[in-house]
Design a protein around this motif. Structure first.
Motif, PDB file in Angstrom:
ATOM      1  N   GLY A 251      -1.177  -4.514  19.577  1.00 37.47           N
ATOM      2  CA  GLY A 251      -0.484  -4.495  18.285  1.00 37.47           C
ATOM      3  C   GLY A 251      -0.765  -3.191  17.581  1.00 37.47           C
ATOM      4  N   SER A 252       0.289  -2.603  17.065  1.00 38.10           N
ATOM      5  CA  SER A 252       0.135  -1.340  16.364  1.00 38.10           C
ATOM      6  C   SER A 252       0.979  -1.364  15.119  1.00 38.10           C
ATOM      7  CB  SER A 252       0.548  -0.170  17.264  1.00 38.10           C
ATOM      8  OG  SER A 252       1.897  -0.307  17.638  1.00 38.10           O
ATOM      9  N   SER A 253       0.724  -0.415  14.262  1.00 42.05           N
ATOM     10  CA  SER A 253       1.430  -0.349  12.994  1.00 42.05           C
ATOM     11  C   SER A 253       1.771   1.087  12.710  1.00 42.05           C
ATOM     12  CB  SER A 253       0.565  -0.899  11.857  1.00 42.05           C
ATOM     13  OG  SER A 253       1.156  -0.665  10.603  1.00 42.05           O
ATOM     14  N   GLY A 254       2.905   1.305  12.040  1.00 37.78           N
ATOM     15  CA  GLY A 254       3.221   2.650  11.586  1.00 37.78           C
ATOM     16  C   GLY A 254       2.325   3.038  10.437  1.00 37.78           C
ATOM     17  N   VAL A 255       2.325   4.333  10.147  1.00 33.99           N
ATOM     18  CA  VAL A 255       1.492   4.811   9.041  1.00 33.99           C
ATOM     19  C   VAL A 255       1.854   4.114   7.742  1.00 33.99           C
ATOM     20  CG1 VAL A 255       3.032   6.743   8.561  1.00 33.99           C
ATOM     21  CG2 VAL A 255       0.686   6.864   7.840  1.00 33.99           C
ATOM     22  N   ASP A 256       3.132   3.718   7.591  1.00 36.36           N
ATOM     23  CA  ASP A 256       3.550   3.087   6.353  1.00 36.36           C
ATOM     24  C   ASP A 256       3.076   1.651   6.245  1.00 36.36           C
ATOM     25  OD1 ASP A 256       5.239   5.404   5.561  1.00 36.36           O
ATOM     26  OD2 ASP A 256       6.237   4.844   7.426  1.00 36.36           O
ATOM     27  N   GLY A 257       2.603   1.088   7.342  1.00 38.74           N
ATOM     28  CA  GLY A 257       2.019  -0.238   7.276  1.00 38.74           C
ATOM     29  C   GLY A 257       0.554  -0.204   6.916  1.00 38.74           C
ATOM     30  N   LEU A 258       0.008   1.000   6.806  1.00 43.20           N
ATOM     31  CA  LEU A 258      -1.414   1.167   6.488  1.00 43.20           C
ATOM     32  C   LEU A 258      -1.486   2.089   5.281  1.00 43.20           C
ATOM     33  CD1 LEU A 258      -2.490   1.820  10.146  1.00 43.20           C
ATOM     34  CD2 LEU A 258      -3.036  -0.231   8.859  1.00 43.20           C
ATOM     35  N   LEU A 259      -1.114   1.575   4.131  1.00 50.05           N
ATOM     36  CA  LEU A 259      -0.899   2.464   3.007  1.00 50.05           C
ATOM     37  C   LEU A 259      -2.076   2.491   2.050  1.00 50.05           C
ATOM     38  CD1 LEU A 259       2.868   1.646   2.495  1.00 50.05           C
ATOM     39  CD2 LEU A 259       1.904   3.688   3.493  1.00 50.05           C
ATOM     40  N   LEU A 260      -1.838   2.022   0.847  1.00 52.46           N
ATOM     41  CA  LEU A 260      -2.811   2.178  -0.227  1.00 52.46           C
ATOM     42  C   LEU A 260      -3.749   0.982  -0.311  1.00 52.46           C
ATOM     43  CD1 LEU A 260      -0.325   3.466  -2.947  1.00 52.46           C
ATOM     44  CD2 LEU A 260      -1.867   4.835  -1.553  1.00 52.46           C
ATOM     45  N   PRO A 261      -4.919   1.180  -0.935  1.00 54.41           N
ATOM     46  CA  PRO A 261      -5.791   0.027  -1.180  1.00 54.41           C
ATOM     47  C   PRO A 261      -5.131  -0.973  -2.123  1.00 54.41           C
ATOM     48  CG  PRO A 261      -6.787   2.104  -1.964  1.00 54.41           C
ATOM     49  CD  PRO A 261      -5.484   2.444  -1.347  1.00 54.41           C
ATOM     50  N   ASN A 262      -5.596  -2.207  -2.091  1.00 51.88           N
ATOM     51  CA  ASN A 262      -4.968  -3.266  -2.880  1.00 51.88           C
ATOM     52  C   ASN A 262      -5.052  -3.043  -4.384  1.00 51.88           C
ATOM     53  OD1 ASN A 262      -4.197  -4.703  -0.595  1.00 51.88           O
ATOM     54  ND2 ASN A 262      -6.130  -5.832  -0.512  1.00 51.88           N
ATOM     55  N   ASP A 263      -6.017  -2.227  -4.833  1.00 45.94           N
ATOM     56  CA  ASP A 263      -6.145  -2.015  -6.265  1.00 45.94           C
ATOM     57  C   ASP A 263      -5.322  -0.827  -6.766  1.00 45.94           C
ATOM     58  OD1 ASP A 263      -7.581  -0.048  -5.015  1.00 45.94           O
ATOM     59  OD2 ASP A 263      -9.389  -0.256  -6.254  1.00 45.94           O
ATOM     60  N   ALA A 264      -4.519  -0.214  -5.891  1.00 46.08           N
ATOM     61  CA  ALA A 264      -3.665   0.903  -6.316  1.00 46.08           C
ATOM     62  C   ALA A 264      -2.575   0.384  -7.242  1.00 46.08           C
ATOM     63  CB  ALA A 264      -3.056   1.591  -5.104  1.00 46.08           C
ATOM     64  N   PRO A 265      -2.222   1.120  -8.294  1.00 46.61           N
ATOM     65  CA  PRO A 265      -1.194   0.663  -9.243  1.00 46.61           C
ATOM     66  C   PRO A 265       0.135   0.338  -8.573  1.00 46.61           C
ATOM     67  CG  PRO A 265      -2.384   2.537 -10.143  1.00 46.61           C
ATOM     68  CD  PRO A 265      -2.852   2.379  -8.735  1.00 46.61           C
ATOM     69  N   ALA A 266       0.565   1.132  -7.606  1.00 53.56           N
ATOM     70  CA  ALA A 266       1.843   0.872  -6.945  1.00 53.56           C
ATOM     71  C   ALA A 266       1.818  -0.468  -6.217  1.00 53.56           C
ATOM     72  CB  ALA A 266       2.160   2.001  -5.963  1.00 53.56           C
ATOM     73  N   VAL A 267       0.684  -0.786  -5.604  1.00 54.84           N
ATOM     74  CA  VAL A 267       0.555  -2.073  -4.903  1.00 54.84           C
ATOM     75  C   VAL A 267       0.518  -3.216  -5.912  1.00 54.84           C
ATOM     76  CG1 VAL A 267      -0.919  -3.433  -3.382  1.00 54.84           C
ATOM     77  CG2 VAL A 267      -0.628  -0.980  -2.970  1.00 54.84           C
ATOM     78  N   GLN A 268      -0.209  -3.045  -7.006  1.00 52.90           N
ATOM     79  CA  GLN A 268      -0.288  -4.093  -8.028  1.00 52.90           C
ATOM     80  C   GLN A 268       1.079  -4.373  -8.637  1.00 52.90           C
ATOM     81  OE1 GLN A 268      -3.335  -2.637 -10.718  1.00 52.90           O
ATOM     82  NE2 GLN A 268      -4.953  -3.681  -9.573  1.00 52.90           N
ATOM     83  N   ALA A 269       1.871  -3.326  -8.870  1.00 53.15           N
ATOM     84  CA  ALA A 269       3.207  -3.517  -9.439  1.00 53.15           C
ATOM     85  C   ALA A 269       4.066  -4.365  -8.512  1.00 53.15           C
ATOM     86  CB  ALA A 269       3.861  -2.164  -9.699  1.00 53.15           C
ATOM     87  N   GLU A 270       4.000  -4.086  -7.216  1.00 56.37           N
ATOM     88  CA  GLU A 270       4.802  -4.866  -6.271  1.00 56.37           C
ATOM     89  C   GLU A 270       4.287  -6.302  -6.161  1.00 56.37           C
ATOM     90  OE1 GLU A 270       6.344  -3.365  -2.721  1.00 56.37           O
ATOM     91  OE2 GLU A 270       6.041  -1.258  -3.224  1.00 56.37           O
ATOM     92  N   GLU A 271       2.978  -6.484  -6.216  1.00 58.29           N
ATOM     93  CA  GLU A 271       2.433  -7.833  -6.143  1.00 58.29           C
ATOM     94  C   GLU A 271       2.840  -8.665  -7.352  1.00 58.29           C
ATOM     95  OE1 GLU A 271       0.724  -9.560  -3.781  1.00 58.29           O
ATOM     96  OE2 GLU A 271       1.377  -7.879  -2.534  1.00 58.29           O
ATOM     97  N   LEU A 272       2.836  -8.044  -8.527  1.00 61.61           N
ATOM     98  CA  LEU A 272       3.284  -8.760  -9.718  1.00 61.61           C
ATOM     99  C   LEU A 272       4.730  -9.211  -9.558  1.00 61.61           C
ATOM    100  CD1 LEU A 272       1.743  -6.699 -12.667  1.00 61.61           C
ATOM    101  CD2 LEU A 272       1.277  -9.091 -12.102  1.00 61.61           C
ATOM    102  N   SER A 273       5.583  -8.330  -9.051  1.00 58.69           N
ATOM    103  CA  SER A 273       6.981  -8.695  -8.846  1.00 58.69           C
ATOM    104  C   SER A 273       7.122  -9.819  -7.836  1.00 58.69           C
ATOM    105  CB  SER A 273       7.774  -7.473  -8.359  1.00 58.69           C
ATOM    106  OG  SER A 273       7.964  -6.556  -9.392  1.00 58.69           O
ATOM    107  N   LYS A 274       6.354  -9.730  -6.770  1.00 58.94           N
ATOM    108  CA  LYS A 274       6.460 -10.715  -5.704  1.00 58.94           C
ATOM    109  C   LYS A 274       5.987 -12.092  -6.170  1.00 58.94           C
ATOM    110  CE  LYS A 274       5.187  -9.173  -1.761  1.00 58.94           C
ATOM    111  NZ  LYS A 274       4.339  -8.728  -0.630  1.00 58.94           N
ATOM    112  N   GLN A 275       4.914 -12.132  -6.965  1.00 56.85           N
ATOM    113  CA  GLN A 275       4.313 -13.399  -7.356  1.00 56.85           C
ATOM    114  C   GLN A 275       5.043 -14.079  -8.515  1.00 56.85           C
ATOM    115  OE1 GLN A 275       0.254 -12.419  -8.206  1.00 56.85           O
ATOM    116  NE2 GLN A 275      -0.214 -11.808  -6.089  1.00 56.85           N
TER     117      GLN A 275
END
Length: 734
Positions: free
Chosen positions: A38-62
């Motif tokens: 199993g492998s992943s592209g670089v875009d599947g291994l992005l920012l840490p979970n506490d990054a603002p961009a990730v938090q913004a998407e999680e808020l939208s998703k939840q």
């Protein structure tokens, strides 16, 4: 120590050689390969979970039914103009999806059509984008299938024959990119194998020597691929897909370099009149320590990436370290054993069978083989040793001039534009950007607002929307009522404490200019909230541009963490090997200068060759670590030869003699390693072609300019104190 190790390896040749062959077979049979694990592209291994961009998407998703960010979209484009019914058909399609009428696409939650007239009300309608939103639990591969079926079965039948209909978006592009890498890997492997066979065969003028090298590379590659696959499967780590081609060329290049060192010394010992077994043992004793230390430098330097925060680098570095470690261990045990078993036959027909060559005959053959090369090498070495100040000054000026290109760097994340022009996502992207003035429409940014009673403050949300749209670099902002197919609840939660907008940027959403716009928006957040009288609220941004901005900033921060560790590891290894604290300073400095020159020279060439903003954020970072590590290989080989010669000669003479003798092996190794990395250009992605260009230039500069001119000149300039606090270099008579 070196002699004991060499004697042990040669003595155990009938154990070590079969052991590696059996080990490779067992690894192939019982361990998963990188791809199988199993492998992943670089875009599947992005920012840490506490990054603002990730938090913004999680808020939208939840908090919403589906994310507002659309990473997959269908493009309907006709440059001569769409028929008037096209916009009505798009709105009806969105309504049908919302009401669940498309029963053949159960994973599709909503469709939001955006015609180009949203941005230019007076313009002729030429393009409609369909943002596709999928239900929770839909996997990327399934989403791509749904998008293609939606385009083929529902949009294309409504379009005229000459109208373009295609699928694009970062998710589609990522899938296509991974397929391209996977499909290109066999070609890269075969081309690299052919390169090293030809190079080794021509260098030694023997058809047998390349076989020994190819066996060594093959064993190292099989073992490395399956060990990395096993590690990934055991620890639940998805090795980035981008790592696989780099592992191939790195192993082929490094193992071939090390094999050439062994084969060269074996040939030299045969010419001195040694028997085959004795030549293998004595030649191995000459270089086994150098190869071991050279490999160790690369392993430690690449391992320094583990201190990075971005997970891609945390996996990339150790994967390279494991590859080089296995390659080095295979080389120092398999090649000497094979030489001792094959003896003179390994260099057939150049090494005469049946009798040992005398010193005079061997010297005559060596002169015949390399007379022109030795003459050129001797002149270059003489220039460095006898005019060190002039040579060093000229080299520093040339490298410094090349390094000025560093100021041209603009990091991006060309997920779509880095694809070949004839791929589906790239063609659809070109159609979309032709129809819209704002290229950012292909990957919108989501602005997420969190605060109390936002639903009761519609005027303030409208003011925030207006202020966002007025920011430089922003084409428009879409909110409630602006998108067909999305109701009010798509923008404001029922609880009223969360709201969001789609922000369309003017530039390509994944290039450096869009990243700069996003960073300015983040800096202006306090002013934006104050202007909308929402001081108690939070504003954050998500989407691919926000992720790219986080990656660029994270890469710069990681460089500050990793670079000192890599430099320190290289310095300490050289210091221990040379027993000196002085020489490693200028040796590492020369490597860093060569690295800057390679990056700068490449920056001048990127835009003419690949177009603007085509270089991925991780290219200069990964290349820097690899060039620093691999350049230190040549430091070890050249400095080790100089130190040996300086035990019995004056320093200036030692530098001249050692540089002359080391010139051809270093040049050959540099050409092979540069050629190996250059073959990454066979992967038709701009990211890999940028790596191929930068690595090729860097390795050639290192092998020909730095190691053959600059470093010898620096050793002479610094003088005998280069060996401090160990034994001072050269005889005192100098």
């Amino acid at each position: 120590m070196r002699r004991r190790a060499a004697k042990a390896v040669v003595k155990l040749r009938f154990v070590l050689v079969p052991l590696w062959i059996v080990g490779a077979v067992l690894a192939f049979v019982y361990l998963p390969s990188i791809g199988e694990a199993g492998s992943s592209g670089v875009d599947g291994l992005l920012l840490p979970n506490d990054a603002p961009a990730v938090q913004a998407e999680e808020l939208s998703k939840q908090n919403f039914q589906y994310p507002l960010i659309a990473r997959t979209l269908v493009v309907r484009h006709d440059e001569s103009g769409l028929p008037p019914r096209a916009l009505l058909e798009a709105a009806q399609m969105a309504q049908a999806v919302r009401e669940g009428q498309l029963t053949d696409l159960p994973g599709l939650a909503a469709v939001a059509p955006v015609p180009n007239v949203v941005f230019e009300p007076e313009a002729q309608p030429t393009t409609v984008l369909y943002y596709l939103y999928f239900r929770p639990g839909v996997y990327p591969e399934e989403a791509q299938d749904l998008a293609q079926r939606f385009a083929d079965q529902h949009v294309a039948p409504q379009a005229e024959e000459e109208t373009f209909v295609g699928v694009t978006g970062t998710q589609q592009a990522t899938t296509v990119r991974e397929h391209i890498i996977r499909d290109s890997l066999p070609l890269v492997t075969m081309a690299t194998a052919l390169l090293v066979v030809l190079a080794v065969g021509l260098h030694f003028r023997s058809p047998i020597a390349p076989v020994v090298n190819l066996l060594t590379v093959g064993i190292a590659f099989i073992v490395t691929s399956h060990v990395l696959g096993w590690l990934g499967q055991t620890f639940g780590l998805a090795v980035p897909r981008e790592v696989e081609p780099v592992v191939v060329v790195l192993l082929f290049g490094v193992v071939t370099d090390y094999s050439i060192f062994f084969l060269s010394r074996f040939r030299d010992r045969l010419r001195e009149g040694c028997s085959g077994e004795d030549a293998a043992e004595r030649g191995t004793a000459d270089v086994i320590g150098i190869v071991f230390v050279a490999g160790l430098v690369v392993v430690l330097a690449t391992s320094s990436l583990i201190v990075a925060k971005l997970s891609f680098f945390q996996l990339f570095g150790p994967a390279m370290a494991v590859a080089v470690l296995i390659g080095m261990l295979v080389t120092v045990t398999f090649v000497p054993g094979a030489l001792a078993i094959g003896r003179r036959f390994v260099l057939w027909p150049r090494a005469r069978s049946g009798r040992a060559q005398g010193p005079e005959e061997g010297a005559a053959e060596e002169e015949d083989d390399h007379s022109s090369d030795r003459s050129l090498s001797a002149r270059v070495a003489r220039l460095s040793a006898r005019r060190p100040l002039l040579t060093a000054t000229a080299c520093v000026l040339l490298l410094g001039a090349a390094a000025t290109g560093l100021f041209r760097y603009e990091l991006a994340n060309p997920i779509i534009q880095g694809l070949p022009a004839d791929t589906g996502p790239q063609r659809a992207y070109a159609a979309a950007t032709e129809g819209f003035l704002a290229a950012g429409v292909v990957a919108p940014t989501v602005a997420v607002v969190r605060g109390p009673d936002l639903a009761g403050q519609p005027e303030r949300l409208e003011e925030l929307e207006r202020l966002l749209a007025a920011q430089p670099g922003v084409a428009t902002v879409l909110g409630p009522g602006d998108l067909e197919g999305l109701d009010e609840n798509a923008f404001v939660t029922e609880s009223g404490d969360l709201a969001r907008f789609l922000v369309i940027l003017e530039e390509d959403p994944l290039d450096g200019r869009a990243v700069d716009t996003l960073l300015r928006l983040e800096d202006n957040v306090p002013g934006l909230l104050q202007g909308a009288e929402l001081e108690n609220a939070e504003l954050m941004f998500g989407g691919d541009t926000a992720i790219s901005a986080g990656l660029v900033e994270g890469t710069v921060r990681d460089l500050g963490r990793v670079a000192p560790v890599a430099v320190l590891a290289t310095f300490l290894t050289l210091a221990l090997f040379l027993r000196s604290l002085v020489a490693p300073i200028y040796l590492v400095a020369a490597s860093v200068l060569a690295l800057f020159a390679a990056l700068g020279l490449s920056a001048y060439l990127y835009e003419p060759l690949f177009g603007p903003n085509a270089v991925s954020f991780f290219v200069p970072f990964a290349v820097s670590i690899l060039l620093l590590a691999l350049g230190s290989d040549y430091n070890v080989f050249l400095a080790g030869r100089v130190w040996d010669e300086a035990q019995r000669r004056p320093l200036r003479e030692a530098v001249e003699v050692a540089s002359t003798r080391a010139a051809r092996p270093i040049a050959t190794a540099g050409l092979i390693l540069a050629g190996s990395f250059g073959l990454l250009a066979l992967v038709p992605l701009t990211t890999f072609r940028a790596v191929a260009l930068t690595m090729g230039l860097g390795l050639l500069l290192d092998a020909f300019l730095v190691r053959q001119l600059l470093v010898p000149a620096l050793i002479v300039l610094v003088g005998r104190i280069s060996g401090w606090p160990g034994r001072w270099l050269g005889k005192r008579s100098e």
